[in-house]
Scaffold this active site. Structure first.
Site, PDB file in Angstrom:
ATOM      1  N   ARG A   1       0.846  -1.194   0.000  1.00  0.00           N
ATOM      2  CA  ARG A   1       0.000   0.000   0.000  1.00  0.00           C
ATOM      3  C   ARG A   1       0.883   1.246   0.000  1.00  0.00           C
ATOM      4  O   ARG A   1       1.783   1.361   0.832  1.00  0.00           O
ATOM      5  CB  ARG A   1      -0.926   0.019   1.219  1.00  0.00           C
ATOM      6  CG  ARG A   1      -1.995  -1.063   1.179  1.00  0.00           C
ATOM      7  CD  ARG A   1      -2.861  -1.049   2.422  1.00  0.00           C
ATOM      8  NE  ARG A   1      -3.812  -2.153   2.397  1.00  0.00           N
ATOM      9  CZ  ARG A   1      -5.072  -2.058   1.956  1.00  0.00           C
ATOM     10  NH1 ARG A   1      -5.523  -0.905   1.513  1.00  0.00           N
ATOM     11  NH2 ARG A   1      -5.871  -3.107   1.962  1.00  0.00           N
TER      12      ARG A   1
ATOM     13  N   GLU B   1       0.888   3.892   1.335  1.00  0.00           N
ATOM     14  CA  GLU B   1       0.354   4.590   2.496  1.00  0.00           C
ATOM     15  C   GLU B   1       1.132   5.884   2.727  1.00  0.00           C
ATOM     16  O   GLU B   1       2.356   5.890   2.807  1.00  0.00           O
ATOM     17  CB  GLU B   1       0.451   3.679   3.718  1.00  0.00           C
ATOM     18  CG  GLU B   1       0.074   4.294   5.032  1.00  0.00           C
ATOM     19  CD  GLU B   1      -1.384   4.706   5.080  1.00  0.00           C
ATOM     20  OE1 GLU B   1      -1.622   5.929   5.196  1.00  0.00           O
ATOM     21  OE2 GLU B   1      -2.243   3.831   4.989  1.00  0.00           O
TER      22      GLU B   1
ATOM     23  N   ARG C   1       2.453   2.825  13.413  1.00  0.00           N
ATOM     24  CA  ARG C   1       1.504   1.746  13.157  1.00  0.00           C
ATOM     25  C   ARG C   1       1.235   1.508  11.671  1.00  0.00           C
ATOM     26  O   ARG C   1       0.367   0.722  11.318  1.00  0.00           O
ATOM     27  CB  ARG C   1       0.182   2.026  13.885  1.00  0.00           C
ATOM     28  CG  ARG C   1      -0.483   3.314  13.487  1.00  0.00           C
ATOM     29  CD  ARG C   1      -1.582   3.706  14.454  1.00  0.00           C
ATOM     30  NE  ARG C   1      -2.721   2.822  14.432  1.00  0.00           N
ATOM     31  CZ  ARG C   1      -3.808   2.983  15.178  1.00  0.00           C
ATOM     32  NH1 ARG C   1      -3.881   4.000  16.019  1.00  0.00           N
ATOM     33  NH2 ARG C   1      -4.810   2.144  15.107  1.00  0.00           N
ATOM     34  N   HIS C   2       2.002   2.165  10.783  1.00  0.00           N
ATOM     35  CA  HIS C   2       1.780   2.012   9.348  1.00  0.00           C
ATOM     36  C   HIS C   2       3.024   1.461   8.655  1.00  0.00           C
ATOM     37  O   HIS C   2       4.150   1.814   8.996  1.00  0.00           O
ATOM     38  CB  HIS C   2       1.403   3.357   8.711  1.00  0.00           C
ATOM     39  CG  HIS C   2       0.034   3.829   9.057  1.00  0.00           C
ATOM     40  ND1 HIS C   2      -0.213   4.723  10.071  1.00  0.00           N
ATOM     41  CD2 HIS C   2      -1.174   3.517   8.539  1.00  0.00           C
ATOM     42  CE1 HIS C   2      -1.520   4.953  10.160  1.00  0.00           C
ATOM     43  NE2 HIS C   2      -2.117   4.226   9.241  1.00  0.00           N
TER      44      HIS C   2
ATOM     45  N   GLU D   1      -7.113  -1.520  15.388  1.00  0.00           N
ATOM     46  CA  GLU D   1      -7.864  -2.464  14.562  1.00  0.00           C
ATOM     47  C   GLU D   1      -6.939  -3.576  14.087  1.00  0.00           C
ATOM     48  O   GLU D   1      -5.811  -3.325  13.667  1.00  0.00           O
ATOM     49  CB  GLU D   1      -8.462  -1.738  13.359  1.00  0.00           C
ATOM     50  CG  GLU D   1      -9.196  -2.636  12.372  1.00  0.00           C
ATOM     51  CD  GLU D   1      -9.504  -1.937  11.067  1.00  0.00           C
ATOM     52  OE1 GLU D   1      -9.500  -2.614  10.026  1.00  0.00           O
ATOM     53  OE2 GLU D   1      -9.735  -0.700  11.089  1.00  0.00           O
TER      54      GLU D   1
ATOM     55  N   SER E   1     -10.410  -6.670   9.254  1.00  0.00           N
ATOM     56  CA  SER E   1     -11.555  -6.132   8.529  1.00  0.00           C
ATOM     57  C   SER E   1     -12.169  -7.278   7.742  1.00  0.00           C
ATOM     58  O   SER E   1     -11.452  -8.050   7.095  1.00  0.00           O
ATOM     59  CB  SER E   1     -11.126  -5.010   7.579  1.00  0.00           C
ATOM     60  OG  SER E   1     -12.246  -4.482   6.893  1.00  0.00           O
TER      61      SER E   1
ATOM     62  N   ARG F   1       0.381  -6.189  12.980  1.00  0.00           N
ATOM     63  CA  ARG F   1      -0.484  -5.606  14.014  1.00  0.00           C
ATOM     64  C   ARG F   1      -0.818  -6.641  15.092  1.00  0.00           C
ATOM     65  O   ARG F   1      -0.912  -6.298  16.270  1.00  0.00           O
ATOM     66  CB  ARG F   1      -1.763  -5.047  13.383  1.00  0.00           C
ATOM     67  CG  ARG F   1      -1.518  -3.779  12.586  1.00  0.00           C
ATOM     68  CD  ARG F   1      -2.809  -3.073  12.225  1.00  0.00           C
ATOM     69  NE  ARG F   1      -2.539  -1.752  11.698  1.00  0.00           N
ATOM     70  CZ  ARG F   1      -3.378  -0.725  11.774  1.00  0.00           C
ATOM     71  NH1 ARG F   1      -4.548  -0.886  12.367  1.00  0.00           N
ATOM     72  NH2 ARG F   1      -3.058   0.452  11.279  1.00  0.00           N
TER      73      ARG F   1
END
Length: 421
Positions: free
Chosen positions: A198, A200, A206-207, A344, A347, A395
Site C-alpha cells: 500500500r 500509504e 503503526r503504518h 484495529e 476487517s 499488528r
C-alpha cells in the site's frame, strides 16, 4: 568429553592469569576457560586478541562449573578464527549500550543477535506456524495469489504502479478478489499468508508500505460465522505462543502478564460505537452516521472495552464494493472489524455474491466494472454466499507483545523512508 562448538564472541574477560571467553549461538552461551600457564601461548593469544562478534570454532574438553552461564565450561585444545569482526561495531549486540530503532534497522543482522528482537521473531514464526495449523483444522486450503495485478483491489490512491512489459500494472493491495474467486471454486474454504503493498502516505509507528496479510475466505458462511473463525484464530495463536514460547516471553518480560484472550469477544454495532465515542468526549465534533472512527475514538473504545471486540454493521458507504449490505437495510453493511484495545486488527464481512448488485456496488464507488471482468464474470456462474476477513500479521504481533512500533515486528520493514536493507 571432547566437543566442538562454534559461534560469536559475546564477551572476553581477561583477569590476568586466567581469562574467559563467552561464545554465543542461537541456543545460548557457553564459557571457554583459559588458564594461561596450562595452555600454549599461541592458542591463548589467538583467542584473546579477537574482537567481539568474531566467529570462532572451539574444540576442547567439557567440565562442570556451577559458576558458568550454562553450568559447564570448555577448556580449549584448538581454536579457529572463522571470521574476524571489525572492532568498530555500529551497535552493541550484547545490549549493554542501547541503539535507536533506525540504527538497529540499518544493521538488522547485528540487531538480531540480541536476545529481545530474536525473541520477537521466534514468536512471529510460531504465530505463523499456528496460523496455518488452525486454518487447516478449520478445513481450509492454503493458496498463493498474484502480487502483480492489472487493477487495484480497492482502487484509490494507495496503489504502487509498476511497468509490466510496457504495460501499467500494480502491486496488489490485498488478495481479496482472488480469494473470493477461489471460495467459489471447488476449494470453497481458503487462506493465505503473504505480502500486501500500500502506498500509504502516513509514516507512523503503526503504518507500513509492505505488510504480511493473513486472509481467510469461505463459501456458505455469513458474517457472524466469519467472526467466529476470527475469534477462534486469535485465541489459537495466543495459545500456541503461551505453550511453545515461554523462553521468548521471559526474554521480553512478558512471561507473567501474557494471557490468552477469553472466549466470547463482545460485538457492538457501529452505531453503538460512535455513541460510546461521543459520550467519551474525545473527538472535537460529534461523530455521525457514516463517519470513520478516528484514532482518538478507537483508543477511547479500547480503554472502555479492555479486550478484543468486534464492531459490526458498518455503514455501506464506508465499506468496499464487495461487502454485502443487509437485506432489510441497504444503508447498513455486513462488514465488521475486530479490534484489540490498541488498534484495529481485522476487517471482514459477508461478500456480495449476486452479479447485478455487485456491479451496482462498483458503479456506486466510481469504479469501472469492465476493468474487473475477470472477477465479475465468475459471479454469473454460480457464486455461493461467502464471507471472510483479512488481518495484519504485524499488528497482531504489536498488540500481542505490546510493541511500541510496528517496525519491531518486521525484519526488514518498508515505509516511506526505508527501502534498504
Amino acid at each position: 568429553m571432547s566437543v566442538t562448538v562454534a559461534g560469536w564472541v559475546h564477551e572476553i574477560r581477561d583477569l590476568g592469569g586466567i581469562a574467559f571467553l563467552i561464545l554465543r549461538d542461537r541456543t545460548g552461551k557457553i564459557q571457554i576457560k583459559f588458564e594461561k600457564d596450562e595452555l600454549p601461548d599461541e592458542l591463548v593469544e589467538r583467542a584473546l586478541s579477537v574482537h567481539r562478534e568474531s566467529v570462532l570454532s572451539v574444540t576442547g574438553e567439557v567440565f562442570e562449573e556451577d559458576r558458568a552461564p550454562t553450568g559447564v565450561e570448555v577448556v580449549p585444545s584448538e581454536i579457529e578464527v572463522i571470521a574476524a569482526a571489525d572492532p568498530e561495531l555500529p551497535l552493541d549486540p550484547s545490549g549493554k549500550v542501547g541503539a535507536d530503532l533506525s540504527t538497529r534497522l540499518d544493521n538488522r543482522t547485528l540487531d538480531l543477535r540480541r536476545d529481545e528482537p530474536r525473541a520477537i521473531f521466534e514468536i512471529r514464526s510460531e504465530v505463523l506456524r499456528a496460523a496455518r495449523e488452525t486454518f487447516r483444522d478449520l478445513g481450509s486450503t492454503e493458496i498463493t495469489t498474484p502480487k502483480i495485478v492489472a487493477t487495484g483491489t480497492e482502487g484509490g490512491t494507495e496503489l504502487f504502479p509498476i511497468t509490466y512489459f510496457g504495460e501499467e500494472a500494480f502491486m496488489n493491495q490485498s488478495p481479496q478478489l482472488f480469494k473470493q474467486l477461489l471460495a467459489a471454486s471447488g476449494l470453497e474454504r481458503v487462506f493465505e499468508i503473504g505480502p500486501i503493498f500500500r502506498a500509504e502516505e502516513h509514516n507512523t509507528p503503526r503504518h507500513l508500505n509492505e505488510a504480511t496479510s493473513i486472509d481467510f475466505e469461505s463459501a456458505f458462511i455469513d458474517a457472524d460465522e466469519a467472526m467466529d473463525v476470527a475469534e477462534t484464530f486469535v485465541r489459537s495463536v495466543y495459545e500456541a505462543v503461551q505453550e511453545n514460547c515461554q523462553d521468548e516471553l521471559e526474554t521480553l518480560g512478558l512471561a507473567d502478564s501474557f494471557t490468552v484472550p477469553e472466549a466470547g469477544f463482545p460485538r457492538i454495532t457501529y452505531e453503538e460505537a460512535i455513541q460510546r465515542a461521543n459520550a467519551a468526549g474525545v473527538v472535537d465534533e460529534q461523530l455521525t452516521w457514516g463517519d470513520d472512527l478516528p484514532t482518538e475514538a478507537e483508543k477511547a473504545l479500547g480503554e472502555e472495552m479492555d479486550q478484543h471486540y468486534f464492531i459490526t454493521n458498518w455503514p455501506a458507504s464506508v465499506k468496499p464494493f464487495y461487502i454485502k449490505d443487509e437485506d432489510d437495510d441497504p444503508e447498513v453493511s455486513t462488514g465488521f472489524d475486530l479490534n484489540h484495545p490498541r488498534m484495529e486488527l481485522v476487517s471482514g464481512g459477508q461478500r456480495e455474491h449476486r452479479y447485478e448488485e455487485l456491479v451496482e456496488g462498483f458503479e456506486a464507488q466510481g469504479l469501472d466494472p469492465a476493468a474487473f471482468e475477470y472477477y465479475t464474470k465468475m459471479f454469473k456462474y454460480g457464486m455461493p454466499p461467502h464471507a471472510g476477513w483479512g488481518m495484519g500479521a504485524e499488528r497482531l504481533l504489536v498488540t500481542m507483545l505490546d510493541l511500541d512500533n510496528i517496525r519491531e515486528a518486521v525484519i526488514f520493514p518498508r515505509d516511506r523512508s526505508r527501502l534498504s536493507p
